[in-house]
Design a protein around this motif. Structure first.
Motif, PDB file in Angstrom:
ATOM      1  N   SER A 169       0.848  -1.186   0.000  1.00 32.03           N
ATOM      2  CA  SER A 169       0.000   0.000   0.000  1.00 32.03           C
ATOM      3  C   SER A 169       0.886   1.239   0.000  1.00 32.03           C
ATOM      4  O   SER A 169       2.110   1.143  -0.005  1.00 32.03           O
ATOM      5  N   GLY A 170       0.261   2.409   0.006  1.00 30.63           N
ATOM      6  CA  GLY A 170       1.005   3.655  -0.016  1.00 30.63           C
ATOM      7  C   GLY A 170       0.797   4.476   1.235  1.00 30.63           C
ATOM      8  O   GLY A 170      -0.222   4.348   1.926  1.00 30.63           O
TER       9      GLY A 170
ATOM     10  N   PHE B  11       5.512   3.696  -1.594  1.00 30.28           N
ATOM     11  CA  PHE B  11       4.897   2.371  -1.699  1.00 30.28           C
ATOM     12  C   PHE B  11       5.891   1.307  -1.257  1.00 30.28           C
ATOM     13  O   PHE B  11       7.054   1.320  -1.657  1.00 30.28           O
TER      14      PHE B  11
ATOM     15  N   HIS C 281       2.718  12.565  -4.994  1.00 30.67           N
ATOM     16  CA  HIS C 281       1.433  12.262  -4.361  1.00 30.67           C
ATOM     17  C   HIS C 281       0.297  12.962  -5.123  1.00 30.67           C
ATOM     18  O   HIS C 281      -0.856  12.593  -5.020  1.00 30.67           O
TER      19      HIS C 281
ATOM     20  N   ILE D  63      -2.453  10.090  -4.616  1.00 27.58           N
ATOM     21  CA  ILE D  63      -1.802   8.905  -5.209  1.00 27.58           C
ATOM     22  C   ILE D  63      -1.463   7.846  -4.154  1.00 27.58           C
ATOM     23  O   ILE D  63      -1.613   6.646  -4.407  1.00 27.58           O
TER      24      ILE D  63
ATOM     25  N   GLY E 135      -4.039   5.206  -3.655  1.00 29.61           N
ATOM     26  CA  GLY E 135      -4.405   4.367  -4.795  1.00 29.61           C
ATOM     27  C   GLY E 135      -4.194   2.890  -4.528  1.00 29.61           C
ATOM     28  O   GLY E 135      -3.532   2.497  -3.568  1.00 29.61           O
ATOM     29  N   ILE E 136      -4.757   2.084  -5.398  1.00 31.38           N
ATOM     30  CA  ILE E 136      -4.622   0.630  -5.292  1.00 31.38           C
ATOM     31  C   ILE E 136      -3.377   0.182  -6.048  1.00 31.38           C
ATOM     32  O   ILE E 136      -3.200   0.506  -7.219  1.00 31.38           O
ATOM     33  N   VAL E 137      -2.515  -0.563  -5.362  1.00 30.51           N
ATOM     34  CA  VAL E 137      -1.286  -1.076  -5.953  1.00 30.51           C
ATOM     35  C   VAL E 137      -1.584  -2.429  -6.583  1.00 30.51           C
ATOM     36  O   VAL E 137      -2.290  -3.253  -5.998  1.00 30.51           O
TER      37      VAL E 137
ATOM     38  N   VAL F  53       0.212   1.829  -9.610  1.00 39.30           N
ATOM     39  CA  VAL F  53      -0.766   2.316  -8.646  1.00 39.30           C
ATOM     40  C   VAL F  53      -1.874   2.964  -9.471  1.00 39.30           C
ATOM     41  O   VAL F  53      -1.606   3.699 -10.422  1.00 39.30           O
TER      42      VAL F  53
ATOM     43  N   SER G 197      -4.860   5.579  -9.602  1.00 35.02           N
ATOM     44  CA  SER G 197      -5.354   6.758  -8.909  1.00 35.02           C
ATOM     45  C   SER G 197      -6.752   6.467  -8.358  1.00 35.02           C
ATOM     46  O   SER G 197      -7.597   5.912  -9.056  1.00 35.02           O
TER      47      SER G 197
ATOM     48  N   HIS H 145      -3.556   4.524 -14.329  1.00 35.69           N
ATOM     49  CA  HIS H 145      -2.504   3.681 -13.761  1.00 35.69           C
ATOM     50  C   HIS H 145      -1.145   4.332 -13.982  1.00 35.69           C
ATOM     51  O   HIS H 145      -0.817   4.708 -15.111  1.00 35.69           O
TER      52      HIS H 145
ATOM     53  N   LEU I 225       4.986   2.195 -11.054  1.00 33.64           N
ATOM     54  CA  LEU I 225       5.757   2.506  -9.855  1.00 33.64           C
ATOM     55  C   LEU I 225       7.226   2.770 -10.172  1.00 33.64           C
ATOM     56  O   LEU I 225       7.872   3.584  -9.525  1.00 33.64           O
TER      57      LEU I 225
END
Length: 124
Positions: A28-29, A46, A60, A70, A73-75, A84, A86, A92, A95
């Motif tokens: 996660s972030g 992350f 970010h 950011i 967001g979902i990794v 990641v 948004s 997307h 990373l």
């Protein structure tokens, strides 16, 4: 740009402590402030334990929604690339280098980060 100017600009990038290992959330972030030559910036950090590269740092700030989101967001993995998404409009960002996969003209700034003992350091 003269050699002296280029050298001075290069020298302003230094390694600095960002946070500790305990501040990170696996897969996660988290958001953090970093001092840069241009002034303070918000960074999305992350942590992907078990991967060849475990730490990544991107802007970010989401340029599509104009919000600092950011890190929330979902990794995941998209076509073999760690990204990641948004949380606002779901673009997307890779990373590795911050490149937006849906729009080649957009990329988030990326920073070098590493563990030094229990601390996370960033080059900014």
């Amino acid at each position: 740009m003269s050699n002296a100017t280029a050298a001075a600009k290069t020298m302003t990038q230094t390694w600095q402590t960002l946070c500790t290992h305990a501040d990170l959330v696996p897969f996660s972030g988290v958001a953090a402030w970093v001092e840069t030559a241009e002034g303070p910036a918000q960074v999305a950090l992350f942590y992907l334990p078990g991967h060849e590269q475990e730490l990544y740092a991107l802007d970010h700030h989401d340029p599509f929604s104009n919000a600092n989101v950011i890190a929330r967001g979902i990794v995941g993995d998209l076509k073999g690339q760690l990204v990641v998404a948004s949380p606002i409009y779901k673009q997307h960002f890779r990373l590795e280098d911050g490149q937006c996969l849906e729009d080649d003209s957009v990329a988030l700034r990326s920073w070098k980060v590493s563990f030094k003992g229990d601390e996370v350091w960033i080059e900014a």
